[in-house]
Design an enzyme around this catalytic site. Structure first.
Site, PDB file in Angstrom:
ATOM      1  CD  GLU A 189      -3.250  -0.265   2.169  1.00 15.65           C
ATOM      2  OE1 GLU A 189      -3.764   0.659   2.278  1.00 15.65           O
ATOM      3  OE2 GLU A 189      -3.238  -1.364   3.122  1.00 15.65           O
ATOM      4  N   GLY A 213      -7.057   3.274  10.251  1.00 17.23           N
ATOM      5  CA  GLY A 213      -8.027   3.108  11.693  1.00 17.23           C
ATOM      6  C   GLY A 213      -6.760   1.858  12.398  1.00 17.23           C
ATOM      7  CB  ALA A 214      -5.792  -1.403  11.475  1.00 15.81           C
ATOM      8  CB  THR A 257       0.687   4.667  10.427  1.00 18.90           C
ATOM      9  OG1 THR A 257       1.103   5.909   9.753  1.00 18.90           O
ATOM     10  CG2 THR A 257       1.686   4.438  11.345  1.00 18.90           C
TER      11      THR A 257
END
Length: 764
Positions: free
Chosen positions: A164, A196-197, A199
């Protein structure tokens, strides 16, 4: 809506690409398009030759380029068979907007992220298997065949946080012109993404630090002129460092500290006493929380607690700083957070762009999205946190009534607000509740975690004028801010899916040299993937790739894919096919013998009965089997195999006499004689005229004659010619009645027998 027709000028020379971003809360299909690089005339040395293909929204009506369904794909963990129905609206949207003639050359990707990563490997495999089956059977889009990544190769898979980050890094630098200009003037942006989970961070280390840094990923792209550009990028991810999971860790820590201060006499207090002060909530806001990330020390640890906001941004900064785990041992220096190695970052030369939560937490409440100024940011956060929750809620409702939410859900077109409340009140209220915590967490990650200086101007002077900094940022390469949060560039959203499509468009550019390597995903360019810090997610599919993942850890390094140049499973498959073919080749000439051998084994096993029972059944003794087949044990057997089959040749099958005489029970019924009875006695037998001994002898010969292959029964002359007989043997039939025998004649009678007299096959 029908797709564009072939004579539409907009469609001329246009290629398409489809990406489904399968996230935790929903799946979003995005259609991109670009002009075919092979149809473009690019002059050598022109400005166009040093640019990447222009990737844009893939529908003529720009509002139709995206389609979303909810909830996330991971919600089908218990019902993977419903995957097709879940994906049908997304696929239909693509079918409606891409001309059918272009389907076969349009790549389709479904790349799953956080939600799917949390599932068990078997559940991941089941959902991806159904996804692959649905796409391949209901469309003609370009989809990879089976491979190491799954049944649809790299077209349908789960990507890691690092992937990602790499795709996001490509998207940011593509939109910000980080890949343009000459090589010595080219400066790329770093990429920060927070969900949300987790970084992520992705950036290109400075030249002086690049040589001493390992785990760099080679990102290759091809410009329209055919030139290939390389960038060595470092990327890593921190699981549990997204805003939602950081909040869960914070709540668990706050409740643990509260329980540690309880007195013994407080253990039996009612639940109303479990009240915890929380500086990261607006003043007087009450939330009931249950700790998730904590080890229970007392009976109250896992119970519900009420957190009451005290509204202090400074104290919230101090409380959340410990969640960075800066003191975790660092096996490979330098490290930033949680013992994760990151090369040194020179913030005077490196410039970063943050997306997702970096943008939301800056813009939606504070209106400070864009160029980051910590002084302004801290002032806005302190003011918001110290406000009373009732006042915040009242202002929120008033803003909704006036169709103005201060950036929270506004849709602006042409300088005017055309829509508000896009996310609805259920999403907006949680944003207001968590804004103080999220603002503090982001500030700590940027400054305490990544080490970004709070005085951000190169000259060393602080500024509170973010607009001026942002204006300078518009001059590419001049006065760019150290960090800025962004959501879109122009009308294109910053998304890792865009980076994936830029890579796909770059693959289509013809290379300058025929010997050039094909452009591939960055993770496929990692030479030693087994020892890389990036570990692809490969669920246990029933495929060569799944077998390779299971076998590789148990094989020597010489049999790895790296040393062989191909999958070790392919090597084992070749060996298996070779030996199987060899065995079949050897066994084919012996197919009849092998069949006869197995039939003989079955017949022998089924004929093992009591000889006395055989004596009373249809005129047979011993149930002797068919003689050994001459084709199995005879001269036709190949000499190498003859040794293994000839060991039973000495064990000839027992004749009826030997069965009879070797059985102690049957031996009592038979007289001892040393003379071989004449065969003519058997044929002169009439009803009731035979003695018991003669009857037994005649019975034995009758049994042997009845098994003769010759259908005629008679006598042979001295020249071995058949002599017809008018007297047919009464025992030629297999019927008990036709034998004319009285079984009572077998009753033992007193017979004088000599001990030296024996009745055996030898005497016969």
């Amino acid at each position: 809506m029908a797709p564009p027709t072939a004579n539409d000028p907009w469609l001329a020379g246009r290629h398409f690409g489809i990406v489904v971003d399968a996230g935790s809360s929903g799946s979003r299909l995005q259609i991109y398009s670009w002009k075919d690089p092979r149809s473009m005339k690019v002059l050598k040395g022109s400005e166009l030759a040093y640019r990447l293909p222009k990737v844009e929204k893939g529908t003529k009506d720009e509002k139709k380029w995206v389609k979303k369904v909810e909830p996330g794909l991971s919600s089908l963990a218990e019902k993977p068979e419903d995957t097709g129905a879940y994906l049908r609206p997304l696929l239909q949207h693509a079918l409606d907007h891409i001309p059918p003639s272009l389907h076969k050359e349009t790549p389709l990707f479904l790349l799953a992220t956080a939600g799917m990563r949390l599932l068990a490997p078997q559940k991941q495999a089941e959902i991806l298997q159904e996804t692959c089956r649905f796409f391949t059977t209901h469309s003609n889009f370009k989809i990879d065949g089976p491979g190491a990544a799954g049944p649809c190769g790299s077209s349908v898979r789960i990507i890691t946080g690092e992937e990602e980050g790499l795709f996001g890094w490509i998207a940011v630098n593509y939109l910000m012109d980080g890949f343009t200009g000459s090589l010595d003037q080219r400066t790329t942006y770093g990429f920060l993404d927070m969900g949300g989970a987790s970084t992520q961070i992705a950036f290109e280390p400075s030249v002086e630090h690049r040589g001493n840094t390992k785990d760099l990923v080679d990102v290759r792209l091809r410009l329209l002129g055919g030139e290939e550009i390389h960038h060595k990028v470092f990327v890593t991810t921190w699981l549990g460092y997204g805003t939602n999971q950081a909040r869960e860790r914070y709540v668990g820590k706050a409740i643990a500290e509260f329980e540690a201060t309880r007195h013994d006499e407080d253990e039996d207090m009612e639940e109303e006493a479990d009240v915890v002060s929380d500086p990261c909530l607006p003043k007087d806001l009450e939330l009931v929380e249950t700790p998730v990330h904590s080890q229970p020390a007392t009976s109250h640890m896992q119970s519900k607690h009420t957190l009451i906001g005290t509204g202090s941004f400074e104290k919230c900064l101090d409380k959340t700083a410990s969640l960075l785990n800066k003191n975790t041992p660092c096996p490979d220096t330098p490290c930033l957070m949680n013992g994760v190695h990151v090369p040194p970052i020179d913030f005077s030369a490196s410039h970063f762009i943050g997306v997702s939560e970096y943008w939301y937490s800056s813009e939606h409440i504070f209106g400070l999205g864009g160029a980051y100024d910590f002084v302004q940011y801290e002032r806005a956060a302190s003011e918001f946190c110290s406000r009373n929750w009732d006042d915040i809620l009242h202002e929120h409702e008033a803003s909704r009534a006036q169709h103005h939410l201060g950036g929270d859900g506004e849709v602006e077109e042409g300088g005017k607000i055309v829509d508000t409340g896009r996310w609805g009140p259920k999403v907006e209220i949680p944003r207001l509740q968590m804004q103080c915590f999220k603002a503090a967490w982001i500030a700590n990650v940027l400054h305490e975690g990544l080490g970004m200086p709070r005085i951000v101007d190169p000259g060393g002077n602080s500024t509170t004028d973010g607009d001026t900094v942002e204006a300078e940022a518009g001059k590419k390469g001049l006065g760019r801010p150290t960090f800025q949060s962004m959501d879109t560039v122009g009308d294109i959203a910053i998304s890792w899916t865009l980076g994936k499509m830029v890579l796909e468009a770059s693959k289509e550019v013809p290379p300058l040299y025929k010997s050039s390597k094909p452009i591939v995903d960055p993770i496929d360019d990692i030479e030693d993937l087994d020892h890389s810090h990036i570990h692809p997610i490969r669920p246990p599919f029933l495929s060569l790739g799944g077998l390779e993942d299971r076998l590789t850890p148990h094989l020597p390094s010489s049999l790895s894919r790296t040393n062989l140049g191909f999958s070790p499973v392919f090597l084992f498959l070749i060996l298996w096919v070779f030996f199987t073919s060899l065995i079949l080749f050897m066994c084919y000439p012996l197919r009849r013998q092998i069949r006869s051998f197995f039939l003989r084994c079955v017949r022998t096993a089924s004929s093992r009965r009591d000889p006395f029972d055989d004596l009373l059944e249809e005129g047979r003794i011993g149930g002797g089997s068919r003689p050994a087949s001459p084709t199995l044990f005879g001269s036709k057997m190949p000499s190498p195999l003859r040794h293994y089959f000839n060991h039973d040749r000495t064990k000839s099958h027992a004749s009826p006499l030997s069965v009879l005489t070797n059985n102690s029970t049957l031996r009592n019924f038979m007289p001892s004689t040393s003379a071989r009875p004449s065969p003519t006695r058997a044929y002169s037998m009439t009803n009731g005229s035979s003695s018991p001994a003669a009857s037994t002898t005649q019975y034995i010969h009758a049994s042997s004659i009845s098994r003769s292959p010759s259908p005629a029964v008679g006598m042979m002359d001295e020249n071995n010619n058949h002599i017809p007989s008018n007297d047919q043997p009464v025992f030629n039939s297999r019927s008990r009645n036709a034998s004319q025998m009285n079984l009572s004649s077998l009753t033992p009678r007193p017979i004088a027998m000599s001990k030296s007299t024996s009745f055996s096959g030898k005497n016969l």
